[in-house]
Design a protein around this motif. Structure first.
Motif, short mmCIF file in Angstrom:
data_model
loop_
_atom_site.label_atom_id
_atom_site.label_comp_id
_atom_site.label_asym_id
_atom_site.label_seq_id
_atom_site.Cartn_x
_atom_site.Cartn_y
_atom_site.Cartn_z
N ARG A 1 1.00 -1.27 -0.10
CA ARG A 1 0.00 -0.07 -0.17
C ARG A 1 0.88 1.36 0.04
O ARG A 1 2.08 1.21 0.58
N LEU A 2 0.45 2.44 -0.56
CA LEU A 2 1.29 3.52 -0.73
C LEU A 2 0.63 4.49 0.15
O LEU A 2 -0.59 4.42 0.46
N GLU A 3 1.50 5.26 0.68
CA GLU A 3 1.00 6.49 1.51
C GLU A 3 1.82 7.85 1.06
O GLU A 3 2.44 7.74 0.64
N ALA A 4 1.19 8.79 1.31
CA ALA A 4 1.45 10.24 1.00
C ALA A 4 2.68 10.44 1.62
O ALA A 4 2.79 10.29 2.71
N VAL A 5 3.52 11.02 1.06
CA VAL A 5 4.83 11.77 1.74
C VAL A 5 4.50 13.02 1.95
O VAL A 5 4.12 13.81 1.20
N ASP A 6 4.54 13.49 3.13
CA ASP A 6 4.45 14.78 3.74
C ASP A 6 5.40 15.70 3.03
O ASP A 6 6.52 15.48 2.94
N ARG A 7 5.27 16.93 2.71
CA ARG A 7 6.14 18.20 1.88
C ARG A 7 7.31 18.28 2.78
O ARG A 7 8.32 18.82 2.13
N THR A 8 7.34 18.07 4.13
CA THR A 8 8.61 18.23 4.89
C THR A 8 9.44 17.19 5.04
O THR A 8 10.44 17.44 5.37
N GLU A 9 9.05 16.04 4.67
CA GLU A 9 9.81 14.73 4.95
C GLU A 9 10.98 14.60 3.87
O GLU A 9 10.86 15.12 2.76
N PRO A 10 12.25 14.26 4.37
CA PRO A 10 13.47 14.17 3.73
C PRO A 10 13.00 12.86 2.66
O PRO A 10 12.37 11.81 2.94
N LEU B 1 4.26 13.09 -3.71
CA LEU B 1 5.04 11.90 -3.63
C LEU B 1 4.33 10.91 -2.86
O LEU B 1 3.52 11.30 -1.87
N TRP B 2 4.52 9.37 -3.03
CA TRP B 2 3.87 8.66 -2.39
C TRP B 2 5.07 7.38 -2.13
O TRP B 2 6.07 7.30 -2.66
N ARG B 3 4.94 6.78 -0.72
CA ARG B 3 5.94 5.85 -0.54
C ARG B 3 5.21 4.54 -0.22
O ARG B 3 4.14 4.52 0.49
N CYS B 4 5.77 3.56 -0.55
CA CYS B 4 5.48 2.12 -0.43
C CYS B 4 5.44 1.68 1.22
O CYS B 4 6.77 1.85 1.47
N ARG B 5 4.61 1.45 1.81
CA ARG B 5 4.62 1.01 3.13
C ARG B 5 5.45 -0.34 3.38
O ARG B 5 6.08 -0.59 4.68
N ASP B 6 5.65 -1.05 2.37
CA ASP B 6 6.35 -2.49 2.52
C ASP B 6 7.96 -2.25 2.07
O ASP B 6 8.69 -2.79 2.74
N CYS B 7 8.17 -1.85 1.01
CA CYS B 7 9.56 -1.85 0.42
C CYS B 7 10.06 -0.54 0.42
O CYS B 7 11.50 -0.30 0.30
N GLY B 8 9.37 0.48 0.87
CA GLY B 8 10.04 2.02 0.90
C GLY B 8 10.18 2.63 -0.31
O GLY B 8 10.73 3.89 -0.29
N GLN B 9 9.87 2.12 -1.37
CA GLN B 9 10.17 2.99 -2.78
C GLN B 9 9.13 4.07 -2.71
O GLN B 9 8.10 3.86 -2.23
#
Length: 153
Positions: free
Chosen positions: A105-114, A127-135
């Protein structure tokens, strides 16, 4: 797009590229090789235990799984046409919901996150980040290419 009421899928080892397209369309699409289920009996067990609809190019295997989808084409564009003809909704999920690489599952990346160097700045582009693999994912040229392919069906 909100979470759609769709059957989760499992795709056989011949359909890895198709799995990526389906994930980009919002489908929960497990891929046999990602799940160590290359053998027919393992794939059937996965379909049964996780209540997944089997998508395959193997006619014998398709006969073993209730409500399976048998594809005959080799090229992914033609496979997508077969699925569209079978009633599958094939449009890009907005926002994206599943990782094209691992189906997490993907989650939105906060605009302040590295973010990793390969990803654009989240302050400039969603941007979105995979909760499982981190891509990390964003709507770049690959997104546009897949949209063009889907529009041509």
């Amino acid at each position: 797009m909100s979470e759609r009421d769709r059957d989760p899928l499992v795709l056989d080892a011949m359909l890895g590229t198709l799995a990526t397209y389906l994930r980009m369309c919002g489908y929960d699409a497990a891929y046999a090789l990602d799940r160590d289920a290359e053998a027919d009996e393992d794939l059937l067990a996965l379909a049964h235990t996780e209540a997944r609809r089997l998508v395959t190019r193997d006619a014998d295997l398709a006969r073993e799984a209730p409500d399976s989808v048998l594809l005959t084409e080799r090229a992914v564009d033609d496979q997508l046409r077969e699925l569209a003809d079978a009633g599958f909704t094939l449009e890009l999920a907005d926002p994206p919901t599943h990782c094209g690489t691992c189906n997490g599952r993907l989650e939105a990346v906060d605009r302040t996150e590295p973010t990793p160097e390969y990803a654009p700045d989240p302050a400039d582009e969603p941007l979105w980040r995979c909760r499982d693999c981190g891509q990390h994912f964003w709507k770049g040229s690959h997104w546009d290419d897949v949209a063009e392919t889907l529009a041509s069906l």
